[in-house]
Write an enzyme that holds these catalytic residues in place. Structure first.
Site, PDB file in Angstrom:
ATOM      1  N   ILE A 136      -7.051   4.236 -10.541  1.00 31.93           N
ATOM      2  CA  ILE A 136      -8.256   3.450 -10.325  1.00 31.93           C
ATOM      3  C   ILE A 136      -7.974   2.492  -9.170  1.00 31.93           C
ATOM      4  O   ILE A 136      -6.820   2.207  -8.854  1.00 31.93           O
ATOM      5  CB  ILE A 136      -8.703   2.676 -11.588  1.00 31.93           C
ATOM      6  CG1 ILE A 136      -7.563   1.815 -12.153  1.00 31.93           C
ATOM      7  CG2 ILE A 136      -9.222   3.615 -12.647  1.00 31.93           C
ATOM      8  CD1 ILE A 136      -7.961   1.017 -13.387  1.00 31.93           C
ATOM      9  N   ASP A 137      -9.032   2.035  -8.521  1.00 35.36           N
ATOM     10  CA  ASP A 137      -8.877   1.207  -7.332  1.00 35.36           C
ATOM     11  C   ASP A 137      -8.169  -0.110  -7.640  1.00 35.36           C
ATOM     12  O   ASP A 137      -8.173  -0.593  -8.779  1.00 35.36           O
ATOM     13  CB  ASP A 137     -10.253   0.912  -6.713  1.00 35.36           C
ATOM     14  CG  ASP A 137     -10.962   2.169  -6.250  1.00 35.36           C
ATOM     15  OD1 ASP A 137     -10.270   3.107  -5.822  1.00 35.36           O
ATOM     16  OD2 ASP A 137     -12.205   2.202  -6.322  1.00 35.36           O
ATOM     17  N   LYS A 138      -7.626  -0.705  -6.594  1.00 36.07           N
ATOM     18  CA  LYS A 138      -6.883  -1.966  -6.717  1.00 36.07           C
ATOM     19  C   LYS A 138      -7.699  -3.044  -7.443  1.00 36.07           C
ATOM     20  O   LYS A 138      -7.181  -3.763  -8.297  1.00 36.07           O
ATOM     21  CB  LYS A 138      -6.493  -2.457  -5.315  1.00 36.07           C
ATOM     22  CG  LYS A 138      -5.807  -3.823  -5.289  1.00 36.07           C
ATOM     23  CD  LYS A 138      -5.316  -4.162  -3.889  1.00 36.07           C
ATOM     24  CE  LYS A 138      -6.450  -4.496  -2.940  1.00 36.07           C
ATOM     25  NZ  LYS A 138      -6.987  -5.884  -3.162  1.00 36.07           N
ATOM     26  N   THR A 140     -10.347  -2.581  -9.375  1.00 29.80           N
ATOM     27  CA  THR A 140     -10.918  -2.140 -10.644  1.00 29.80           C
ATOM     28  C   THR A 140      -9.911  -2.416 -11.749  1.00 29.80           C
ATOM     29  O   THR A 140      -8.722  -2.157 -11.586  1.00 29.80           O
ATOM     30  CB  THR A 140     -11.257  -0.631 -10.599  1.00 29.80           C
ATOM     31  OG1 THR A 140     -12.215  -0.396  -9.565  1.00 29.80           O
ATOM     32  CG2 THR A 140     -11.828  -0.159 -11.924  1.00 29.80           C
ATOM     33  N   ARG A 237     -18.728   3.780  -7.421  1.00 26.78           N
ATOM     34  CA  ARG A 237     -19.151   2.888  -6.342  1.00 26.78           C
ATOM     35  C   ARG A 237     -20.099   3.596  -5.375  1.00 26.78           C
ATOM     36  O   ARG A 237     -21.131   3.054  -4.974  1.00 26.78           O
ATOM     37  CB  ARG A 237     -17.919   2.350  -5.611  1.00 26.78           C
ATOM     38  CG  ARG A 237     -16.996   1.525  -6.499  1.00 26.78           C
ATOM     39  CD  ARG A 237     -15.632   1.291  -5.871  1.00 26.78           C
ATOM     40  NE  ARG A 237     -15.725   0.475  -4.670  1.00 26.78           N
ATOM     41  CZ  ARG A 237     -14.704   0.242  -3.859  1.00 26.78           C
ATOM     42  NH1 ARG A 237     -13.510   0.801  -4.111  1.00 26.78           N
ATOM     43  NH2 ARG A 237     -14.859  -0.522  -2.794  1.00 26.78           N
TER      44      ARG A 237
END
Length: 307
Positions: A136-138, A140, A237
């Site tokens: 998962i993104d930084k 998130t 997103r």
């Protein structure tokens, strides 16, 4: 070594794509490197990446022994939700990168995992991503599953590939989402101009489906749940922005001026459910929203001023 028989459906498919579809957790570029290094054969003959397989052929790939990992193990506290000899589920905090990359060689989740798990991490995804089967993104927050051995890694990767894993996210988005529920079914690929961004890409994108449900409405904002059917980079997103509801705080796909101090998109991986690799039992875990997320929701509920 992995090997496959080429069936009718795969006839005339490029060899790199053929292997990529059967090793969903491994990048196409890494597979192409293995082909270039002559570690892939078709009927015992070395081929190039553009070779097209034929029905009835036998494809073999030799995975090289993992090289020693030159990444520092760091004693970074982990919020562990569950752990056994096969898997580890953690609640990733905001601003933590999942695995090392250019500009982020320390302070990542992998650095913390190397300290906590020592040598007990799967090696399938390479030396930079031991144990990592998805990410998962930084910015998130929320649940990630880590695989401690290759058997568990292959099992979870297969579940991700066939979309049988439960992944529910909570998000705060811009504008009033009028429908109580909905689905965005649109392929996602690299942005044709800005290569750092993803976009709806009907020509070169990959199949992507996001189901959303309204949890609360606040006029200018809506609190929603998103359930992933697929798992593309920046999927929620991109999908929500594409229908006019970018995530609040999103510096890439949202408005330049953001109303709240969120340090990135308001997105939390809240629920994760899977079939355990050894017991074959379904397990599901849930985490609370991070404090900053809860505070903003409370202020919106109270119609107070958010600073």
């Amino acid at each position: 070594m992995n090997s496959w028989f080429v069936d009718t459906d795969a006839n005339n498919m490029r060899i790199d794509r053929f292997i990529s579809e059967r090793m969903a957790d491994t990048s196409r570029s890494y597979i192409q490197k293995l082909i270039k290094d002559e570690l892939v054969t078709v009927d015992s003959k070395v081929v190039k990446s553009n070779y097209k397989v034929k029905e009835g052929e036998w494809v073999e790939i030799v995975l090289p022994e993992p090289v020693s990992l030159d990444i520092e193990a760091e004693n970074i506290p982990l919020d562990i939700l569950y752990e056994d000899s096969d898997v580890l589920l953690v609640n990733k905090p905001k601003d933590m990168v999942v695995h090392p990359s250019a500009g982020h060689v320390t302070g990542t989740l992998v650095n913390a995992l190397l300290y906590h798990c020592k040598d007990s991490l799967s090696s399938i995804n390479g030396v930079m991503r031991p144990g990592i089967v998805h990410r998962i993104d930084k910015d998130t927050t929320g649940i990630l599953i880590i695989c401690k051995n290759d058997k568990a890694h292959n099992c979870i990767a297969e579940q991700l590939k066939v979309h049988s894993i439960t992944r529910r996210y909570h998000a705060l988005v811009w504008n009033n989402v009028t429908d109580d529920t909905g689905t965005v079914d649109a392929p996602i690929g690299r942005h044709p101009v800005d290569r750092k961004k993803m976009a709806i890409n009907h020509k070169n994108g990959k199949h992507a489906v996001t189901h959303y449900k309204v949890l609360e409405r606040f006029g200018q904002y809506t609190y929603i749940q998103c359930e992933l059917e697929t798992g593309r980079t920046h999927q929620i997103r991109v999908h929500m922005a594409s229908i006019g509801h970018p995530l609040v705080g999103d510096p890439v796909y949202g408005p330049a001026k953001q109303p709240f101090k969120t340090d990135g998109q308001m997105l939390h991986a809240k629920v994760f459910g899977f079939i355990h690799p050894s017991t074959n039992e379904y397990m599901e875990f849930e985490t609370d929203l991070p404090e900053y997320f809860q505070l903003i929701l409370e202020k919106l509920r109270n119609k107070g001023t958010v600073h």
